[in-house]
Design a protein around this motif. Structure first.
Motif, PDB file in Angstrom:
ATOM      1  N   ARG A 269      79.433  34.908  21.780  1.00  0.00           N
ATOM      2  CA  ARG A 269      79.225  33.803  22.161  1.00  0.00           C
ATOM      3  C   ARG A 269      79.672  33.836  23.739  1.00  0.00           C
ATOM      4  NH1 ARG A 269      82.825  29.170  19.373  1.00  0.00           N
ATOM      5  NH2 ARG A 269      81.200  28.139  20.736  1.00  0.00           N
TER       6      ARG A 269
ATOM      7  N   ALA B  82      75.099  31.511  29.158  1.00  0.00           N
ATOM      8  CA  ALA B  82      73.583  31.538  29.188  1.00  0.00           C
ATOM      9  C   ALA B  82      73.261  31.522  28.049  1.00  0.00           C
ATOM     10  CB  ALA B  82      73.206  32.553  30.224  1.00  0.00           C
ATOM     11  N   VAL B  83      73.694  32.479  27.132  1.00  0.00           N
ATOM     12  CA  VAL B  83      73.084  32.560  25.771  1.00  0.00           C
ATOM     13  C   VAL B  83      74.094  32.040  24.815  1.00  0.00           C
ATOM     14  CG1 VAL B  83      72.229  34.146  24.139  1.00  0.00           C
ATOM     15  CG2 VAL B  83      71.411  34.569  26.302  1.00  0.00           C
ATOM     16  N   SER B  84      74.025  31.118  23.898  1.00  0.00           N
ATOM     17  CA  SER B  84      75.183  30.549  23.090  1.00  0.00           C
ATOM     18  C   SER B  84      75.632  31.702  22.056  1.00  0.00           C
ATOM     19  CB  SER B  84      74.270  29.609  22.278  1.00  0.00           C
ATOM     20  OG  SER B  84      73.804  28.379  23.210  1.00  0.00           O
TER      21      SER B  84
ATOM     22  N   ALA C  87      74.851  35.765  20.848  1.00  0.00           N
ATOM     23  CA  ALA C  87      74.019  36.852  20.670  1.00  0.00           C
ATOM     24  C   ALA C  87      74.466  37.644  19.685  1.00  0.00           C
ATOM     25  CB  ALA C  87      74.303  37.798  21.833  1.00  0.00           C
TER      26      ALA C  87
ATOM     27  N   GLU D  38      69.129  39.516  17.973  1.00  0.00           N
ATOM     28  CA  GLU D  38      68.799  38.082  17.966  1.00  0.00           C
ATOM     29  C   GLU D  38      69.473  37.161  19.056  1.00  0.00           C
ATOM     30  OE1 GLU D  38      67.855  34.489  14.706  1.00  0.00           O
ATOM     31  OE2 GLU D  38      68.843  36.296  14.170  1.00  0.00           O
ATOM     32  N   LEU D  39      68.909  36.514  19.686  1.00  0.00           N
ATOM     33  CA  LEU D  39      69.550  35.491  20.537  1.00  0.00           C
ATOM     34  C   LEU D  39      69.357  33.993  20.188  1.00  0.00           C
ATOM     35  CD1 LEU D  39      68.562  37.261  24.238  1.00  0.00           C
ATOM     36  CD2 LEU D  39      70.453  37.791  22.738  1.00  0.00           C
ATOM     37  N   LEU D  40      70.452  33.445  20.164  1.00  0.00           N
ATOM     38  CA  LEU D  40      70.645  32.025  19.572  1.00  0.00           C
ATOM     39  C   LEU D  40      71.051  31.220  20.797  1.00  0.00           C
ATOM     40  CD1 LEU D  40      72.469  32.590  16.241  1.00  0.00           C
ATOM     41  CD2 LEU D  40      70.440  32.448  16.767  1.00  0.00           C
ATOM     42  N   HIS D  41      70.321  29.885  21.112  1.00  0.00           N
ATOM     43  CA  HIS D  41      70.348  28.967  22.142  1.00  0.00           C
ATOM     44  C   HIS D  41      70.620  27.711  21.487  1.00  0.00           C
ATOM     45  CE1 HIS D  41      68.740  31.893  25.309  1.00  0.00           C
ATOM     46  NE2 HIS D  41      68.059  32.352  24.332  1.00  0.00           N
TER      47      HIS D  41
ATOM     48  N   PRO E  42      73.568  26.717  16.765  1.00  0.00           N
ATOM     49  CA  PRO E  42      73.705  28.222  16.755  1.00  0.00           C
ATOM     50  C   PRO E  42      74.141  28.468  15.344  1.00  0.00           C
ATOM     51  CG  PRO E  42      74.348  27.555  18.811  1.00  0.00           C
ATOM     52  CD  PRO E  42      74.527  26.238  17.872  1.00  0.00           C
TER      53      PRO E  42
END
Length: 262
Positions: free
Chosen positions: A184, A187-189, A191, A196-199, A250
């Motif tokens: 967590r 900038a990126v909620s 990872a 995969e990146l979750l916002h 997220p």
């Protein structure tokens, strides 16, 4: 916890606010009693002694006597559990601290019977609250069958919620024995180790401009004035959708990824 949006009437909302104020008042009194302890002094009163003191306080103060005894006793029970957890070496947590108005608003009701929650229509239900009667809530999903207690809360945006306490069912995994890591950030909620990146959803451009205007108005408003309270409420309502999305957004993709890999 299964949380639902509560829809009280103006008269019921006044009763709920009194419950929140009385629960916070009793909690803060318990915190004050324990804050006086120092090495060499007698120990702070325990839960049973505090309950006896509450009975005496209700007899001498009409404001407390007009409220629900269950709400006030449960505030003391919650404090007793919090202080016990603080001194538990196997489960170290922070020391119980002061509760503040407009930030820590809520109370707990126990001994909930099956008849205390009923469904009126496809999207509406009712829950029985002491001193307030039947209060409606949005039936967004089925309520837990084994509910024994619930907590009523008020957030900074002025929204009431009721949360039924229940043990959730375990989510079955496909059993592929693979593992995914979650990191967590800001900038990126979230990872994932899979790349995969979750916002979390944020404010739109127009909403950010309005937020800056409200913050400038809040800085100019006099502390304790009605205008400052109205601006604070407007800021909280503007941020409320973003906070809800950040809390729930997220998690759903992350849970799906974990279910696929574990």
């Amino acid at each position: 916890m299964s949380r639902y949006r509560l829809l009280p009437s103006p008269a019921q909302e006044a009763v709920l606010r009194d419950h929140c104020a009385q629960a916070r008042y009793v909690w803060n009194l318990a915190v004050e009693q324990h804050s006086y302890w120092r090495p060499g002094r007698a120990g702070a009163p325990g839960h049973l002694e505090q309950c006896r003191q509450l009975t005496a306080a209700r007899a001498g103060h009409p404001w407390l006597a007009a409220g629900s005894q269950m709400v006030q006793q449960q505030a003391l029970r919650d404090f007793a559990r919090a202080i016990a957890a603080f001194f538990d070496p196997k489960n170290p947590v922070g020391r119980p601290s002061w509760r503040k108005a407009r930030r820590d608003e809520g109370f707990r009701i126990v001994a909930v019977k099956p008849g205390h929650v009923r469904r009126l229509s496809r999207k509406t239900g009712e829950v029985w609250v002491p001193k307030a009667g039947w209060v409606r809530f949005r039936w967004s999903r089925a309520t837990p069958a084994d509910r024994k207690s619930y907590r009523v809360t008020l957030d900074r945006a002025g929204r009431w919620h009721v949360a039924f306490a229940a043990v959730p069912e375990a989510i079955a995994a496909p059993g592929t024995t693979e593992v995914v890591g979650i990191d967590r950030g800001v900038a990126v909620s979230a990872a994932l180790s899979t790349g995969e990146l979750l916002h979390a959803p944020g404010l739109a451009r127009r909403e950010r401009k309005r937020l800056r205007r409200l913050e400038r108005r809040l800085a100019r408003a006099k502390r304790g004035s009605n205008r400052r309270g109205q601006v604070r409420l407007a800021v909280a309502r503007l941020k409320a959708p973003r906070r809800t999305g950040a809390r729930t957004g997220p998690r759903r993709p992350a849970r799906a990824s974990c279910a696929d890999l574990t």
